[in-house]
Enzyme design. Structure first.
Site, PDB file in Angstrom:
ATOM      1  N   THR A  95     -10.987  -2.275   7.604  1.00 35.50           N
ATOM      2  CA  THR A  95      -9.979  -3.278   8.184  1.00 35.50           C
ATOM      3  C   THR A  95      -9.713  -4.691   7.355  1.00 35.50           C
ATOM      4  O   THR A  95     -10.889  -5.239   7.140  1.00 35.50           O
ATOM      5  CB  THR A  95     -10.466  -3.790   9.496  1.00 35.50           C
ATOM      6  OG1 THR A  95     -10.831  -2.566  10.181  1.00 35.50           O
ATOM      7  CG2 THR A  95      -9.463  -4.436  10.523  1.00 35.50           C
ATOM      8  N   GLY A 149      -6.752  -5.103   2.627  1.00 34.07           N
ATOM      9  CA  GLY A 149      -5.381  -5.444   2.038  1.00 34.07           C
ATOM     10  C   GLY A 149      -5.083  -6.783   2.090  1.00 34.07           C
ATOM     11  O   GLY A 149      -4.719  -7.355   0.904  1.00 34.07           O
ATOM     12  N   ASP A 150      -5.531  -7.298   3.081  1.00 24.88           N
ATOM     13  CA  ASP A 150      -5.254  -9.011   3.293  1.00 24.88           C
ATOM     14  C   ASP A 150      -6.240  -9.688   2.064  1.00 24.88           C
ATOM     15  O   ASP A 150      -5.626 -10.782   1.649  1.00 24.88           O
ATOM     16  CB  ASP A 150      -5.574  -9.320   4.697  1.00 24.88           C
ATOM     17  CG  ASP A 150      -4.496  -8.724   5.554  1.00 24.88           C
ATOM     18  OD1 ASP A 150      -3.439  -8.545   5.303  1.00 24.88           O
ATOM     19  OD2 ASP A 150      -5.139  -8.560   6.871  1.00 24.88           O
ATOM     20  N   ASN A 209       0.915  -1.130   0.066  1.00 25.77           N
ATOM     21  CA  ASN A 209      -0.117   0.081   0.008  1.00 25.77           C
ATOM     22  C   ASN A 209       0.935   1.386   0.036  1.00 25.77           C
ATOM     23  O   ASN A 209       2.073   1.136  -0.128  1.00 25.77           O
ATOM     24  CB  ASN A 209      -1.182   0.023   1.285  1.00 25.77           C
ATOM     25  CG  ASN A 209      -0.359   0.044   2.630  1.00 25.77           C
ATOM     26  OD1 ASN A 209       0.779   0.519   2.501  1.00 25.77           O
ATOM     27  ND2 ASN A 209      -1.170  -0.359   3.704  1.00 25.77           N
ATOM     28  N   GLY A 219      -8.115   2.217  -6.062  1.00 24.60           N
ATOM     29  CA  GLY A 219      -7.968   0.838  -6.602  1.00 24.60           C
ATOM     30  C   GLY A 219      -6.701   0.451  -6.444  1.00 24.60           C
ATOM     31  O   GLY A 219      -5.949   0.412  -5.207  1.00 24.60           O
ATOM     32  N   GLY A 232      -6.220   1.898  -1.757  1.00 23.39           N
ATOM     33  CA  GLY A 232      -7.599   2.177  -1.251  1.00 23.39           C
ATOM     34  C   GLY A 232      -8.574   2.323  -2.255  1.00 23.39           C
ATOM     35  O   GLY A 232      -8.823   1.552  -3.118  1.00 23.39           O
TER      36      GLY A 232
HETATM   37  P1  ADP Z   1      -4.417  -1.846   3.124  1.00 21.09           P
HETATM   38  O1  ADP Z   1      -5.729  -2.298   3.706  1.00 21.09           O
HETATM   39  O2  ADP Z   1      -3.317  -2.889   3.125  1.00 21.09           O
HETATM   40  O3  ADP Z   1      -3.902  -0.464   3.140  1.00 21.09           O
HETATM   41  P2  ADP Z   1      -5.923  -0.611   0.725  1.00 21.09           P
HETATM   42  O4  ADP Z   1      -6.462   0.062   1.456  1.00 21.09           O
HETATM   43  O5  ADP Z   1      -5.179  -0.102  -0.249  1.00 21.09           O
HETATM   44  O6  ADP Z   1      -4.812  -1.794   1.359  1.00 21.09           O
HETATM   45  O7  ADP Z   1      -6.938  -1.561   0.039  1.00 21.09           O
HETATM   46  C1  ADP Z   1      -6.683  -2.731  -0.497  1.00 21.09           C
HETATM   47  C2  ADP Z   1      -7.823  -2.801  -1.868  1.00 21.09           C
HETATM   48  O8  ADP Z   1      -9.252  -3.074  -1.366  1.00 21.09           O
HETATM   49  C3  ADP Z   1      -7.569  -1.470  -2.846  1.00 21.09           C
HETATM   50  O9  ADP Z   1      -6.570  -1.707  -3.641  1.00 21.09           O
HETATM   51  C4  ADP Z   1      -8.770  -1.579  -3.261  1.00 21.09           C
HETATM   52  O10 ADP Z   1      -8.924  -2.611  -4.441  1.00 21.09           O
HETATM   53  C5  ADP Z   1      -9.957  -2.234  -2.210  1.00 21.09           C
HETATM   54  N1  ADP Z   1     -10.435  -1.233  -1.485  1.00 21.09           N
HETATM   55  C6  ADP Z   1      -9.966  -0.514  -0.099  1.00 21.09           C
HETATM   56  N2  ADP Z   1     -10.620   0.425   0.218  1.00 21.09           N
HETATM   57  C7  ADP Z   1     -11.848   0.573  -0.659  1.00 21.09           C
HETATM   58  C8  ADP Z   1     -12.736   1.556  -0.917  1.00 21.09           C
HETATM   59  N3  ADP Z   1     -13.170   2.511   0.155  1.00 21.09           N
HETATM   60  N4  ADP Z   1     -13.743   1.201  -1.891  1.00 21.09           N
HETATM   61  C9  ADP Z   1     -13.325   0.436  -2.926  1.00 21.09           C
HETATM   62  N5  ADP Z   1     -12.444  -0.515  -2.729  1.00 21.09           N
HETATM   63  C10 ADP Z   1     -11.442  -0.268  -1.822  1.00 21.09           C
END
Ligand code: ADP
Length: 300
Positions: A247, A250-251, A184, A224, A221
């Site tokens: 929460t 990412g996993d 991330n 995408g 997030g």
């Molecule tokens: P981490 O939990 O490791 O910080 P991210 O927040 O980047 O990882 O989320 C991982 C993936 O989940 C993103 O690349 C996206 O595809 C999806 N995702 C996370 N948050 C959202 C959201 N608010 N709306 C749509 N997809 C999301």
């Protein structure tokens, strides 16, 4: 030929969560809500996410011989994960003590416990699991020397996926094996260190690729993700959803990506599917409790 689509090597924690009006400062005591206990830890989360999608999944992890260890084993088995590789004993189960305030900000103290005792020898002893697994994924909530041993234990033809969380500078031997390295924004910046000379995720991906991984995925997030391999960097659009709790997103993303790669999907195809899984996961509260089935992903 393979018994497992995915072998996850990693952490299993009990998440102990208390809601508070205000997170305590030094020397302060605050009263909070009733305690909620959830199965968590990045390794355990990834394994549950993959199994719920239908992947034949095994977990190599260590938990304590205690109630939290049993809670974690139960949640793995309920999701359909093969727990033959989950070792029991040596230290108490890892615990995350989490306080959450009304704005959603949290403070977390982690006691790695048994996760810190998952040793290189445990990886060597699990050689049969490595030979039976098409894809192996790991994170950094277990000792780095254990992750190095995972790389050395990969069967010929199997694929290695790493989410370096919490982020640490990585030895070249580990970076070279990643296909992909999944980060991330925060993890990208830590791994890049002084090399983080740009604000553009496309640039981070290119610089990370030059450090050795065969491919790189940057998750963004709600924006995408992007995927990079060779000279190509491309965006993976997010799926628009009403986010309730991010929460463990990412996993779920990492587990889904690792599984799809093993079925022969290209990196871009696997990431597009993983983005749908991540989006589905943020529409429900919790980590493991939020992970969708394949039918729920298709319906999204
Ligand atoms: P981490 O939990 O490791 O910080 P991210 O927040 O980047 O990882 O989320 C991982 C993936 O989940 C993103 O690349 C996206 O595809 C999806 N995702 C996370 N948050 C959202 C959201 N608010 N709306 C749509 N997809 C999301």
């Amino acid at each position: 030929m393979y018994d497992y689509d995915l072998l996850v090597v990693g952490s299993a924690n009990a998440d102990l969560v208390i809601g508070v009006e205000r997170r305590p400062g030094a020397g302060e005591t605050v009263l909070g809500t009733d305690l909620a206990v959830h199965p968590g830890g990045k390794g355990a989360n990834q394994a549950v996410a993959a199994a719920r999608l239908g992947a034949r999944t095994a977990l190599l992890a260590r938990v304590g011989d205690d109630d939290y260890g049993r809670l974690l084993l139960d949640s793995q088995r309920a999701a359909g994960v093969d727990t033959v590789g989950v070792l029991v004993g040596g230290a108490p189960t890892g615990v995350a003590l989490i306080t959450v305030d009304p704005s959603g900000d949290n403070s977390i103290v982690v006691s790695p416990g048994a996760n810190g005792r998952l040793a290189p020898g445990d990886v060597r002893a699990a050689a049969s699991l490595f030979h039976a697994s098409r894809v192996v994924s790991t994170q950094l909530e277990v000792p780095l020397e254990t992750v190095v041993e995972v790389v050395r234990s990969l069967a010929p033809g199997s694929r290695f996926v790493l989410n370096p969380s919490p982020p640490l500078p990585l030895p070249r031997e580990v970076l070279d094996a990643c296909d992909p390295l999944i980060v991330n924004e925060h993890e990208a910046k830590v791994i890049l260190g002084d090399a983080c000379v740009s604000d553009r995720p496309e640039d981070w991906a290119r610089i990370l690729l030059a450090k050795g991984p065969r491919s790189v995925v940057v998750t963004l997030g709600a924006e995408g993700a992007l995927v990079a391999s060779g000279a190509e960097v491309s965006r993976v659009p997010s799926v628009k959803v009403d986010a309730v709790d991010t929460t463990g997103a990412g996993d779920a993303f990492t587990a889904a990506l690792a599984w799809r790669l093993g079925t022969g999907a290209s990196l871009a195809q696997a990431a597009a599917y993983a983005a749908r899984v991540g989006a589905a996961a943020v529409t429900r509260a919790g980590a493991q409790a939020s992970y969708p089935t394949a039918a729920e992903v298709d319906a999204l």
